[in-house]
Write a protein that holds these residues in place. Structure first.
Motif, PDB file in Angstrom:
ATOM      1  N   LEU A  14      35.420  71.015   7.664  1.00  8.96           N
ATOM      2  CA  LEU A  14      34.268  70.387   8.263  1.00  8.96           C
ATOM      3  C   LEU A  14      34.700  69.534   9.420  1.00  8.96           C
ATOM      4  N   ILE A  15      35.822  68.960   9.294  1.00  4.00           N
ATOM      5  CA  ILE A  15      36.203  68.032  10.317  1.00  4.00           C
ATOM      6  C   ILE A  15      37.278  68.461  11.253  1.00  4.00           C
ATOM      7  N   THR A  16      38.051  69.388  10.874  1.00  4.01           N
ATOM      8  CA  THR A  16      39.180  69.704  11.738  1.00  4.01           C
ATOM      9  C   THR A  16      38.758  70.035  13.138  1.00  4.01           C
ATOM     10  N   GLY A  17      37.683  70.752  13.253  1.00  2.00           N
ATOM     11  CA  GLY A  17      37.318  71.213  14.588  1.00  2.00           C
ATOM     12  C   GLY A  17      36.559  70.194  15.387  1.00  2.00           C
ATOM     13  N   CYS A  18      36.119  69.152  14.749  1.00  2.00           N
ATOM     14  CA  CYS A  18      35.235  68.267  15.477  1.00  2.00           C
ATOM     15  C   CYS A  18      35.981  67.339  16.393  1.00  2.00           C
ATOM     16  N   ALA A  19      35.238  66.718  17.268  1.00  2.00           N
ATOM     17  CA  ALA A  19      35.817  65.673  18.109  1.00  2.00           C
ATOM     18  C   ALA A  19      36.902  66.187  19.030  1.00  2.00           C
ATOM     19  N   THR A 186      24.894  65.775  11.315  1.00  2.00           N
ATOM     20  CA  THR A 186      24.941  64.319  11.481  1.00  2.00           C
ATOM     21  C   THR A 186      26.374  63.844  11.706  1.00  2.00           C
ATOM     22  N   HIS A 187      27.346  64.540  11.143  1.00  2.00           N
ATOM     23  CA  HIS A 187      28.750  64.186  11.399  1.00  2.00           C
ATOM     24  C   HIS A 187      29.087  64.387  12.875  1.00  2.00           C
ATOM     25  N   GLU A 188      28.704  65.526  13.427  1.00  2.00           N
ATOM     26  CA  GLU A 188      29.009  65.782  14.848  1.00  2.00           C
ATOM     27  C   GLU A 188      28.268  64.784  15.731  1.00  2.00           C
ATOM     28  N   GLY A 190      27.512  61.850  14.872  1.00  2.00           N
ATOM     29  CA  GLY A 190      28.252  60.602  14.683  1.00  2.00           C
ATOM     30  C   GLY A 190      29.413  60.481  15.660  1.00  2.00           C
ATOM     31  N   HIS A 191      30.065  61.599  15.958  1.00  2.00           N
ATOM     32  CA  HIS A 191      31.132  61.569  16.968  1.00  2.00           C
ATOM     33  C   HIS A 191      30.552  61.217  18.345  1.00  2.00           C
ATOM     34  N   LEU A 192      29.378  61.751  18.672  1.00  2.00           N
ATOM     35  CA  LEU A 192      28.757  61.419  19.963  1.00  2.00           C
ATOM     36  C   LEU A 192      28.376  59.943  20.009  1.00  2.00           C
ATOM     37  N   LYS A 213      40.141  59.514  14.554  1.00  2.00           N
ATOM     38  CA  LYS A 213      38.727  59.558  14.928  1.00  2.00           C
ATOM     39  C   LYS A 213      37.819  59.831  13.738  1.00  2.00           C
ATOM     40  N   HIS A 214      38.331  59.566  12.541  1.00  2.00           N
ATOM     41  CA  HIS A 214      37.533  59.681  11.316  1.00  2.00           C
ATOM     42  C   HIS A 214      37.708  58.423  10.481  1.00  2.00           C
ATOM     43  N   CYS A 215      36.734  58.174   9.629  1.00  2.00           N
ATOM     44  CA  CYS A 215      36.707  56.975   8.799  1.00  2.00           C
ATOM     45  C   CYS A 215      37.587  57.159   7.564  1.00  2.00           C
ATOM     46  N   TYR A 223      34.144  60.739   7.060  1.00  2.00           N
ATOM     47  CA  TYR A 223      35.430  60.969   6.382  1.00  2.00           C
ATOM     48  C   TYR A 223      35.813  62.450   6.365  1.00  2.00           C
ATOM     49  N   TRP A 224      37.078  62.718   6.568  1.00  2.00           N
ATOM     50  CA  TRP A 224      37.515  64.099   6.403  1.00  2.00           C
ATOM     51  C   TRP A 224      38.930  64.104   5.864  1.00  2.00           C
ATOM     52  N   SER A 225      39.147  64.848   4.846  1.00  2.00           N
ATOM     53  CA  SER A 225      40.441  64.824   4.181  1.00  2.00           C
ATOM     54  C   SER A 225      41.015  66.227   4.057  1.00  2.00           C
TER      55      SER A 225
HETATM   56 ZN   LIG Z   1      34.794  65.025  12.732  1.00  2.00          ZN
END
Ligand SMILES: [Zn+2]
Ligand SMILES: [Zn+2]
Length: 258
Positions: A14-19, A186-188, A190-192, A213-215, A223-225
């Motif tokens: 979910l998070i690896t690609g974001c931001a 909403t996560h993406e 949140g990055h904006l 860049k994650h909580c 959060y992304w783990s």
């Molecule tokens: Zn992210």
């Protein structure tokens, strides 16, 4: 069992690609209004959060035919925006479909090229604009164990890899699709909004050192783990998408938001 393994890999991704903060090839830099919407992720955080410059928000939501999000997921995004930002003249959504661009997989440059060809709304004097695209093909950066579901790549742009989302939701051992879509959208966004430490300064230290860049709060939306089998179980059993924790909320508050 196959479903379960797939679902686990999804949560991780979910998070690896974001931001993504890379500099993308800008095909029309001569147009001032266009260039305003082709800046790095997080640089428009204050413009989204406050009404100092922009008093309304227009969301241009474009999907490949057959890959539109659930209406409830869009409603959840609007609720999220209204709860966090000041846009007294309103938040509106313009949604339409396009034919498939025809690729099997898409790099972020491919996704940016689609935006440059299809996006029709850019910031005006007092209206902020947001581009959200729902792709039919998967991210070209996917691996067997890592599937990207969404990526924020410019200051007012993010993509959802809806084909991937559909393939890993609503199955017997999968998360609910509305919950998964809402979480990624909403996560993406949140990055904006500059989270976490991505354009909105941190009031307290809460960036995940292992995942910049994650909580660092495992219950927070941001959060992304990489060890998310526990988080995966949580998501499958959750009834609503995760929300921002107090640390992230305080950052937004201090940067002009609600
Ligand atoms: Zn992210
Ligand atoms: Zn947080």
């Amino acid at each position: 069992m196959v479903y379960k393994i797939l679902a686990i890999s999804v949560l991780l991704l979910l998070i690896t690609g974001c931001a993504t903060e890379n500099t993308l090839n800008d095909g029309q830099a001569d147009d001032v209004n266009v260039s305003l919407n082709r800046q790095n992720v997080g640089t428009s955080a204050h413009d989204f959060l406050s009404d100092d410059t922009y008093t309304s928000l227009l969301i241009e939501m474009v999907y490949v035919e057959g890959f539109d999000p659930q209406q409830s997921s869009i409603s959840n995004l609007i609720t999220f925006i209204n709860n966090r930002t000041y846009k007294p003249d309103g938040v509106t959504v313009e949604k339409r479909s396009i034919a498939s661009p025809g690729l099997e997989t898409y790099s972020i440059q491919d996704i940016a090229d689609i935006e440059m060809a299809e996006r029709t709304h850019y910031n005006t004097e007092d209206q902020m604009t947001l581009w959200v695209y729902f792709s039919d093909g998967q991210a070209s950066s996917n691996t067997e164990t890592n599937v990207v579901l969404g990526t924020a790549y410019w200051n007012s742009s993010f993509v959802l890899f809806e084909d991937s989302i559909q393939s890993v939701s609503n199955g017997p051992f999968d998360p609910d699709r509305e919950l998964l879509e809402t979480t990624v959208i909403t996560h993406e966004f949140g990055h904006l909004l500059g989270l976490t430490n991505l354009g909105t300064p941190m009031e307290t230290e809460h960036e995940d050192e292992a995942h910049p860049k994650h909580c660092n709060n495992e219950n927070c939306l941001m959060y992304w783990s990489s060890e998310s089998s526990a988080g995966l179980e949580n998501m499958i059993n959750m009834s609503a998408a995760p929300e921002l924790d107090n640390a992230c909320l305080n950052d937004l508050l201090a940067h002009g938001g609600k």
